[in-house]
Design an enzyme around this catalytic site. Sequence first.
Site, short mmCIF file in Angstrom:
data_model
loop_
_atom_site.label_atom_id
_atom_site.label_comp_id
_atom_site.label_asym_id
_atom_site.label_seq_id
_atom_site.Cartn_x
_atom_site.Cartn_y
_atom_site.Cartn_z
N SER A 153 0.82 -1.06 0.02
CA SER A 153 -0.10 0.32 -0.08
C SER A 153 0.83 1.42 0.01
CB SER A 153 -0.70 -0.10 1.06
OG SER A 153 -1.93 -0.95 0.97
N LYS A 188 0.01 3.47 -2.83
CA LYS A 188 -1.02 4.33 -2.87
C LYS A 188 -0.52 5.91 -2.70
CE LYS A 188 -4.43 1.41 -0.37
NZ LYS A 188 -4.00 0.43 -0.57
N GLN A 244 -11.31 -4.46 0.45
CA GLN A 244 -10.89 -5.14 -0.53
C GLN A 244 -12.23 -5.26 -1.47
OE1 GLN A 244 -7.83 -5.86 -1.14
NE2 GLN A 244 -6.85 -6.32 0.80
N TYR A 247 -10.49 2.94 5.20
CA TYR A 247 -9.23 2.52 4.13
C TYR A 247 -9.72 1.56 3.26
CZ TYR A 247 -4.39 1.70 3.45
OH TYR A 247 -3.16 1.44 2.52
N ASN A 270 -8.98 -0.24 -0.61
CA ASN A 270 -8.09 -0.58 -1.99
C ASN A 270 -9.12 -0.03 -3.24
OD1 ASN A 270 -5.67 -1.20 -0.92
ND2 ASN A 270 -6.35 -3.44 -0.98
N GLU A 280 0.02 9.91 5.03
CA GLU A 280 -0.89 10.02 6.36
C GLU A 280 -0.03 10.90 7.37
OE1 GLU A 280 -1.56 6.14 7.79
OE2 GLU A 280 -2.88 5.93 5.99
N LYS A 296 3.44 6.19 5.82
CA LYS A 296 2.76 5.15 5.23
C LYS A 296 3.24 3.86 5.40
CE LYS A 296 -1.02 4.11 2.76
NZ LYS A 296 -0.91 2.62 3.54
N SER A 315 1.92 -3.54 2.72
CA SER A 315 2.34 -4.95 2.84
C SER A 315 1.74 -5.57 1.77
CB SER A 315 1.67 -5.52 4.19
OG SER A 315 1.94 -4.89 5.31
N ASN A 358 5.99 -9.95 5.95
CA ASN A 358 4.97 -8.99 6.43
C ASN A 358 4.81 -8.89 7.85
OD1 ASN A 358 2.71 -7.31 7.01
ND2 ASN A 358 1.20 -8.66 6.10
#
Length: 391
Positions: free
Chosen positions: A90, A93, A146, A176, A178, A298, A341, A344, A369
């Site tokens: 992510s 993003k 998702q 949050y 995707n 963020e 940010k 994973s 991860n």
Amino acid sequence: MTPATLTRRTMALTLLPFCLLPDTVRAAGTPDAVASALDRIYRPLAAAHDVPGMAVAVTAGGRHWFRNYGVASREDGIPVTEQTLFEIGSISKIFTGTLAAYAEAVGALSLEDRPGRYLPSLRDSAIDRASLLHLGTYTAGGLPLQFPAGVTGDAGMIEYFRQWTPASEPGKQRRYSNPSIGLLGHVTASAMGDGYRALAERELFPRLGLPHTHIRIPEAEMDRYAWGYGRDNAPIRVNPGVLDAEAYGVKSSAADLIRLLDGNLRPSSLHNPVRRAVERTQSGYFSTGDMAQGLGWERYVAPVTLERMLAGNSSTMALEAQAVTPLPPAAVAGQPFLFNKTGSTNGFGGYLAFRPDKGVGLVMLANRNIPNAARVTAAHAVLEQFSAHAP
């Protein structure tokens, strides 16, 4: 040992060596001392979470330090370097937000536009009541983390958005998502008249000075692409998915991402319109708790306590809807901020953080991860100490 126990152990190990960092940072001419100090933080973190390989980079005062650990592939024994390509999840993003802001800067779209302006099939649907800015800040009305499992291909994606029912009005809650920022990337590509991957790889990455950042890795660079490792320790790489490039599909290196942070630390070093785009991503648009949501980034008012950063990067923030407060367009003059940010995939975990007022930033990439709390704790301690001795 449970994951929670591992995380607590890692946090304790991370904080232990920081009495050694102040002299290290002051001794700017001794890179070996910085490397030794970073080793005392990141070697225990890697060991506690059985991380095969990790790349760490720090930028401070215009200088770079790189520290690499372990292997990019357990099967081949290939060591990690600052040029190793990791899946950044992510963190991708940030690039989606930057490309959208770049498209606005060159006049291809406005972030106040509705998606139906560029995707006519979405006109008069619920998603068309949200703006592109709402999509980029996860405030469109409650899109999920998702896509449902049955959504495949562009046609299925469009039909999903046409049928989607919001949980709130746009701008009332952050969830949050995707699909949310993925749609922003898809709309941006449509507005610019090309595919998202082509625009990112041909226009955005080169303009940011990132020669080895990719969505689809060229064959000539595949030998630098690390393998990730999941819970079963089998080698794994990310699977294709709907809007994956826009939400979590970028692969990059510590060497490239530290240059990305340099550009974000000093946007004035970038040429317009990229400069304006980077500055746009750092604006805070909606606040929830201590965190302000930008376009990918963020943001926190600095200095930031570890507790505030852990709360902002918690599973609650990732998995649950949060009430938000709109922020005025202009940032408070002279207000210092910290930006971060996480990212994973099933086999990789990364973290970026930087403080423009101190000229300090950190990149951590791993081919496992590991928990966000462990990443944030290590980075917070490093940044605090480097920031304390910044000019």
